[in-house]
Motif scaffolding. Structure first.
Motif, PDB file in Angstrom:
ATOM      1  N   ASP A 257       1.021  -1.081  -0.044  1.00  0.00           N
ATOM      2  CA  ASP A 257       0.060   0.081  -0.066  1.00  0.00           C
ATOM      3  C   ASP A 257       0.781   1.275   0.000  1.00  0.00           C
ATOM      4  O   ASP A 257       2.049   1.246  -0.139  1.00  0.00           O
ATOM      5  CB  ASP A 257      -0.949  -0.044   1.304  1.00  0.00           C
ATOM      6  N   ASP A 258       0.249   2.613  -0.058  1.00  0.00           N
ATOM      7  CA  ASP A 258       0.987   3.549  -0.174  1.00  0.00           C
ATOM      8  C   ASP A 258       1.791   3.939   1.092  1.00  0.00           C
ATOM      9  O   ASP A 258       2.652   4.788   1.351  1.00  0.00           O
ATOM     10  CB  ASP A 258       0.044   4.743  -0.399  1.00  0.00           C
ATOM     11  N   ASN A 259       1.344   3.431   2.376  1.00  0.00           N
ATOM     12  CA  ASN A 259       1.996   3.620   3.598  1.00  0.00           C
ATOM     13  C   ASN A 259       3.194   2.812   3.742  1.00  0.00           C
ATOM     14  O   ASN A 259       3.858   3.066   4.890  1.00  0.00           O
ATOM     15  CB  ASN A 259       0.899   3.215   4.790  1.00  0.00           C
ATOM     16  N   GLY A 260       3.681   2.137   2.847  1.00  0.00           N
ATOM     17  CA  GLY A 260       4.809   1.483   2.918  1.00  0.00           C
ATOM     18  C   GLY A 260       4.972   0.059   3.611  1.00  0.00           C
ATOM     19  O   GLY A 260       5.910  -0.498   3.713  1.00  0.00           O
ATOM     20  N   LYS A 261       3.789  -0.605   3.888  1.00  0.00           N
ATOM     21  CA  LYS A 261       3.603  -1.808   4.283  1.00  0.00           C
ATOM     22  C   LYS A 261       4.237  -2.951   3.085  1.00  0.00           C
ATOM     23  O   LYS A 261       3.781  -2.835   2.083  1.00  0.00           O
ATOM     24  CB  LYS A 261       2.278  -2.288   4.695  1.00  0.00           C
ATOM     25  N   LYS A 262       5.270  -3.575   3.492  1.00  0.00           N
ATOM     26  CA  LYS A 262       5.905  -4.761   2.695  1.00  0.00           C
ATOM     27  C   LYS A 262       5.534  -6.043   2.903  1.00  0.00           C
ATOM     28  O   LYS A 262       5.359  -6.470   4.166  1.00  0.00           O
ATOM     29  CB  LYS A 262       7.245  -4.292   2.541  1.00  0.00           C
ATOM     30  N   GLU A 263       5.657  -6.971   1.921  1.00  0.00           N
ATOM     31  CA  GLU A 263       5.516  -8.337   2.065  1.00  0.00           C
ATOM     32  C   GLU A 263       6.975  -8.830   1.533  1.00  0.00           C
ATOM     33  O   GLU A 263       7.177  -8.646   0.355  1.00  0.00           O
ATOM     34  CB  GLU A 263       4.299  -8.827   1.449  1.00  0.00           C
ATOM     35  N   TYR A 264       7.711  -9.595   2.091  1.00  0.00           N
ATOM     36  CA  TYR A 264       8.831 -10.341   1.933  1.00  0.00           C
ATOM     37  C   TYR A 264       8.746 -11.302   0.876  1.00  0.00           C
ATOM     38  O   TYR A 264       7.798 -12.368   1.197  1.00  0.00           O
ATOM     39  CB  TYR A 264       9.711 -10.807   3.029  1.00  0.00           C
ATOM     40  N   LEU A 265       9.372 -11.231  -0.307  1.00  0.00           N
ATOM     41  CA  LEU A 265       9.289 -12.362  -1.362  1.00  0.00           C
ATOM     42  C   LEU A 265      10.483 -13.447  -1.554  1.00  0.00           C
ATOM     43  O   LEU A 265      10.118 -14.441  -1.481  1.00  0.00           O
ATOM     44  CB  LEU A 265       8.800 -11.674  -2.540  1.00  0.00           C
ATOM     45  N   CYS A 266      11.501 -12.815  -1.579  1.00  0.00           N
ATOM     46  CA  CYS A 266      12.758 -13.809  -1.857  1.00  0.00           C
ATOM     47  C   CYS A 266      13.951 -12.827  -1.423  1.00  0.00           C
ATOM     48  O   CYS A 266      13.830 -11.706  -1.534  1.00  0.00           O
ATOM     49  CB  CYS A 266      12.496 -14.459  -3.271  1.00  0.00           C
ATOM     50  N   ASP A 267      15.197 -13.717  -1.214  1.00  0.00           N
ATOM     51  CA  ASP A 267      16.421 -12.961  -1.038  1.00  0.00           C
ATOM     52  C   ASP A 267      16.903 -12.488  -2.135  1.00  0.00           C
ATOM     53  O   ASP A 267      17.653 -11.402  -2.155  1.00  0.00           O
ATOM     54  CB  ASP A 267      17.306 -13.814  -0.121  1.00  0.00           C
ATOM     55  N   HIS A 268      16.804 -12.725  -3.453  1.00  0.00           N
ATOM     56  CA  HIS A 268      17.481 -12.146  -4.719  1.00  0.00           C
ATOM     57  C   HIS A 268      16.543 -12.459  -5.938  1.00  0.00           C
ATOM     58  O   HIS A 268      15.878 -13.499  -5.780  1.00  0.00           O
ATOM     59  CB  HIS A 268      18.764 -12.615  -4.894  1.00  0.00           C
ATOM     60  N   VAL A 269      16.569 -11.749  -6.948  1.00  0.00           N
ATOM     61  CA  VAL A 269      16.077 -12.083  -8.144  1.00  0.00           C
ATOM     62  C   VAL A 269      16.974 -11.313  -9.352  1.00  0.00           C
ATOM     63  O   VAL A 269      17.312 -10.207  -8.968  1.00  0.00           O
ATOM     64  CB  VAL A 269      14.469 -11.375  -8.410  1.00  0.00           C
TER      65      VAL A 269
END
Length: 267
Positions: A190-202
């Motif tokens: 969202d715009d508030n900066g809430k994040k979800e971790y996906l992976c260590d590298h891509v």
């Protein structure tokens, strides 16, 4: 004669009385000696009982300590020092409790913790540091392999906002396109900066907006991209489906690396 008989009779009775008194006195001495020995035996028995109770308590503490080491504890990372490779895990027993953890005790494939990472671990006492430490640390909220691919599959064909740190550039095995490696990929929810971790590298192709930023290692960027499926095949291994990010747009630099800041100050 009668007077002499009475006199000697008195002497005889007196001697009998004295003998009886002496015998009673000797009996009292034996009784006192027996009581003293009995008291000493009771004191020795109490000392042995106290010693056995102390040994039993020590065995109980060692058993509880062994059970504590074998027990799986749950907690989350509350502090991490990346350059030195250590941190603290909190909230594993009671509120505001913390325990030391070293990166060497974190199970493969991770070698560091992020703040608020949920972990499971065991406890081992370090006599050199005189403190308990976390061992066999397993990160529970980050996964490699199938769970990550499943999460990426749910985002397929959608344009989403991501954030990551630039690590390095690399040549693509086929073609002339340049690739870049991004570390610690997050989905911005969202715009508030809430994040979800996906992976260590891509890995992804370097777009013109990214190239124009002249990125250096450690720079954090934010961009929009589409999740796309592709066939991944390594020599000697079977072909499998994987996911990547394509067509990045709205690329912006959110934070610079420490080295960049030093260079800017020197200028």
């Amino acid at each position: 004669f009668s007077q002499a008989h009475a006199f000697f009779g008195n002497i005889y009775r007196t001697s009998l009385t004295m003998k009886r008194a002496n015998k009673a006195s000797n009996n009292d001495k034996w009784v006192k000696a027996g009581n003293q020995k009995l008291k000493q035996a009771l004191d020795d028995a109490n000392q042995r009982i106290t010693k056995l109770l102390a040994e039993n308590q020590q065995l109980r503490e060692e058993l509880n300590s062994a059970n504590d080491r074998l027990k799986i504890h749950k907690g989350k990372c509350v502090f991490w020092n990346g350059p030195k490779g250590y941190g603290h895990i909190g909230n594993f027993r009671q509120r505001n409790s913390k325990i030391f953890v070293h990166f060497s005790e974190i199970k493969h494939p991770f070698k560091k913790l992020n703040i608020n990472d949920k972990v499971e671990f065991q406890i081992k006492y370090n006599p050199n540091k005189n403190r308990p430490e976390a061992i066999n640390v397993i990160v529970k909220n980050r996964r490699r392999g199938k769970p990550i691919r499943d999460r990426m599959a749910s985002l397929e064909s959608d344009r989403r906002t991501f954030s990551a740190k630039f690590d390095k550039k690399g040549d693509k095995k086929t073609g002339t396109e340049k690739r870049i490696m991004l570390k610690n990929l997050y989905l911005v929810r969202d715009d508030n900066g809430k994040k979800e971790y996906l992976c260590d590298h891509v890995w992804m192709n370097e777009s013109k907006p990214m190239k124009d930023l002249n990125l250096r290692k450690g720079d954090e960027i934010k961009f929009n991209a589409r999740v796309s499926r592709y066939r991944k095949c390594h020599k000697g291994k079977e072909v499998q489906m994987d996911y990547r990010l394509v067509y990045p747009t709205r690329v912006s630099l959110t934070s610079q690396s420490f080295q960049d800041l030093l260079n800017d100050d020197s200028d």
